[in-house]
Motif scaffolding. Structure first.
Motif, short mmCIF file in Angstrom:
data_model
loop_
_atom_site.label_atom_id
_atom_site.label_comp_id
_atom_site.label_asym_id
_atom_site.label_seq_id
_atom_site.Cartn_x
_atom_site.Cartn_y
_atom_site.Cartn_z
N ASN A 160 0.83 -1.21 0.00
CA ASN A 160 0.00 0.00 0.00
C ASN A 160 0.86 1.26 0.00
OD1 ASN A 160 -1.96 -1.94 0.31
ND2 ASN A 160 -2.79 -1.13 2.22
N VAL A 161 1.92 1.22 0.79
CA VAL A 161 2.83 2.38 0.89
C VAL A 161 3.46 2.67 -0.47
CG1 VAL A 161 4.97 3.20 1.93
CG2 VAL A 161 3.30 1.96 3.32
N ILE A 162 3.98 1.63 -1.11
CA ILE A 162 4.66 1.80 -2.39
C ILE A 162 3.70 2.33 -3.45
CG2 ILE A 162 5.80 0.55 -4.27
CD1 ILE A 162 6.99 -1.29 -2.07
N ARG A 163 2.51 1.75 -3.51
CA ARG A 163 1.56 2.16 -4.55
C ARG A 163 1.09 3.60 -4.36
NH1 ARG A 163 -2.46 -2.93 -4.55
NH2 ARG A 163 -1.90 -2.92 -2.33
N TYR A 164 0.89 3.99 -3.11
CA TYR A 164 0.50 5.38 -2.85
C TYR A 164 1.60 6.33 -3.29
CZ TYR A 164 -1.12 9.54 -0.35
OH TYR A 164 -1.53 10.81 -0.04
N LEU A 165 2.85 6.01 -2.96
CA LEU A 165 3.96 6.89 -3.32
C LEU A 165 4.15 6.95 -4.84
CD1 LEU A 165 6.47 5.86 -0.51
CD2 LEU A 165 5.19 8.00 -0.67
N ILE A 166 3.83 5.87 -5.54
CA ILE A 166 3.90 5.90 -7.00
C ILE A 166 2.90 6.90 -7.56
CG2 ILE A 166 3.45 4.57 -9.11
CD1 ILE A 166 4.50 2.10 -7.60
N THR A 167 1.66 6.89 -7.03
CA THR A 167 0.67 7.85 -7.54
C THR A 167 1.12 9.28 -7.28
OG1 THR A 167 -0.65 7.90 -5.48
CG2 THR A 167 -1.20 6.22 -7.13
N ARG A 168 1.79 9.51 -6.17
CA ARG A 168 2.25 10.87 -5.88
C ARG A 168 3.35 11.28 -6.84
NH1 ARG A 168 1.63 14.35 -4.60
NH2 ARG A 168 2.28 15.17 -2.58
N ALA A 169 4.24 10.35 -7.18
CA ALA A 169 5.31 10.66 -8.13
C ALA A 169 4.74 10.90 -9.53
CB ALA A 169 6.33 9.53 -8.16
N LEU A 170 3.69 10.18 -9.88
CA LEU A 170 3.06 10.35 -11.19
C LEU A 170 2.19 11.60 -11.25
CD1 LEU A 170 1.98 6.67 -11.96
CD2 LEU A 170 3.76 7.99 -13.13
N GLY A 171 1.84 12.14 -10.11
CA GLY A 171 0.99 13.33 -10.08
C GLY A 171 -0.45 13.04 -10.43
N VAL A 172 -0.92 11.81 -10.14
CA VAL A 172 -2.30 11.43 -10.43
C VAL A 172 -3.09 11.34 -9.13
CG1 VAL A 172 -1.60 10.19 -12.52
CG2 VAL A 172 -1.77 8.95 -10.35
N ASP A 173 -4.38 11.09 -9.26
CA ASP A 173 -5.24 10.95 -8.09
C ASP A 173 -4.71 9.83 -7.19
OD1 ASP A 173 -7.26 10.70 -6.24
OD2 ASP A 173 -8.83 10.18 -7.69
N SER A 174 -4.39 10.15 -5.96
CA SER A 174 -3.81 9.15 -5.06
C SER A 174 -4.78 8.02 -4.74
CB SER A 174 -3.33 9.80 -3.76
OG SER A 174 -4.41 10.38 -3.05
N LYS A 175 -6.08 8.25 -4.96
CA LYS A 175 -7.06 7.20 -4.71
C LYS A 175 -6.95 6.07 -5.73
CE LYS A 175 -10.72 9.84 -2.37
NZ LYS A 175 -10.05 11.16 -2.29
N ALA A 176 -6.11 6.25 -6.75
CA ALA A 176 -5.93 5.21 -7.78
C ALA A 176 -4.90 4.17 -7.37
CB ALA A 176 -5.52 5.85 -9.10
N TRP A 177 -4.33 4.26 -6.18
CA TRP A 177 -3.23 3.37 -5.81
C TRP A 177 -3.61 1.90 -5.87
CZ3 TRP A 177 -3.65 0.02 -1.73
CH2 TRP A 177 -4.65 0.28 -0.78
N LEU A 178 -4.87 1.57 -5.58
CA LEU A 178 -5.26 0.17 -5.53
C LEU A 178 -5.48 -0.43 -6.92
CD1 LEU A 178 -5.69 -2.03 -3.49
CD2 LEU A 178 -8.06 -1.30 -3.22
N GLU A 179 -5.40 0.39 -7.95
CA GLU A 179 -5.51 -0.13 -9.32
C GLU A 179 -4.19 -0.74 -9.79
OE1 GLU A 179 -8.61 -0.07 -10.07
OE2 GLU A 179 -8.93 1.25 -8.35
N MET A 180 -3.16 -0.68 -8.97
CA MET A 180 -1.88 -1.33 -9.25
C MET A 180 -1.71 -2.54 -8.34
SD MET A 180 0.80 1.85 -9.60
CE MET A 180 0.04 2.87 -8.34
N SER A 181 -0.81 -3.43 -8.74
CA SER A 181 -0.49 -4.60 -7.92
C SER A 181 1.00 -4.85 -7.99
CB SER A 181 -1.26 -5.83 -8.43
OG SER A 181 -1.04 -6.95 -7.59
N VAL A 182 1.65 -4.94 -6.84
CA VAL A 182 3.10 -5.20 -6.80
C VAL A 182 3.34 -6.44 -5.95
CG1 VAL A 182 3.76 -2.80 -7.17
CG2 VAL A 182 3.43 -3.61 -4.84
N GLY A 183 4.17 -7.34 -6.44
CA GLY A 183 4.41 -8.61 -5.76
C GLY A 183 5.37 -8.51 -4.60
N HIS A 184 5.43 -9.59 -3.86
CA HIS A 184 6.38 -9.67 -2.75
C HIS A 184 7.81 -9.59 -3.26
CE1 HIS A 184 3.04 -11.95 -0.48
NE2 HIS A 184 3.15 -10.75 0.04
#
Length: 233
Positions: A160-184
């Protein structure tokens, strides 16, 4: 004597002026590693959480080997206070032991606001606000240009932390973080240019993991390190 004092004064003033000049901005590369696989255990304090499973340790060791092979060493390493992240950092450190890890409480797993109602219903507005405040502190402090010379920083934390920070770097709506999936034990790389621009170089890279060890992302199945029985002759 008077001339000597004047020259010394001028030299001192020049040195002071140079020391006062701000360091020039430089690029910063941020590497975000998600913790390895773990088995949920409700009996453990959720603020700490369980440690890695054997598969998680194997994933973290492979991630550490890949990071150790990079040409540029890391200038700083940060880790979440949660046990699965700290176990991952320890496993990575076997291959790349320096510099020392710094525990950052704001990197702990949490759930920021998302577009998914079924997820929002599991958290309170206060919990989401606290989560986002912590992640915004991380972003404000670390996602900025380096000073003086380029640098690379490593973070071991959570999906969750990584995906939220990605949205901030992209400058998009931070609520979109859950539309990504990153593996272990996946690796995400973000570059902050000297002028403050962001470049997301990779998201959830698991090229260091064989397919039978990939877990944690959408589509990944259950995995086991058990040795299969040999067929009877």
């Amino acid at each position: 004597m008077k001339t000597f004092l004047v020259l010394a004064f001028l030299a001192l003033g020049s040195a002071s002026a140079q020391a006062a000049e701000p360091e020039t901005a430089a690029a910063r590369t941020i590497v975000l590693v998600r913790h390895g696989h773990y088995a949920a255990d409700p009996s453990i304090d959720e603020k700490i959480g369980p440690g890695l499973s054997p598969i998680g340790v194997a994933q973290a060791r492979l991630a550490g080997g890949r990071l150790a092979g990079w040409l540029a060493p890391f200038d700083a390493r940060y880790v979440s206070p949660m046990q699965r992240a700290r176990d991952t950092a320890a496993s990575i450190g076997v291959a790349a032991p320096l510099p020392a890890w710094e525990v950052v409480d704001d990197l702990a797993e949490c759930t920021p606001a998302t577009r998914r109602k079924e997820v929002m219903n599991k958290t309170t507005p206060e919990e989401r606000a606290s989560c986002e405040a912590a992640l915004e502190r991380v972003f404000a402090k670390h996602f900025v240009p380096a000073r003086g010379a380029p640098r690379s920083d490593l973070f071991v934390c959570h999906g969750n932390v990584i995906r939220y920070l990605i949205t901030r770097a992209l400058g998009v709506d931070s609520k979109a973080w859950l539309e990504m999936s990153v593996g272990h034990a996946s690796i995400t790389r973000i570059r902050v240019e000297a002028d403050g621009r962001f470049k997301v170089l990779s998201i959830g890279d698991v090229g260091h993991l064989p397919p039978n060890l990939a877990t944690g992302a959408t589509g990944d199945g259950d995995r086991s390190l058990a040795v299969p029985e040999l067929p009877l002759r």
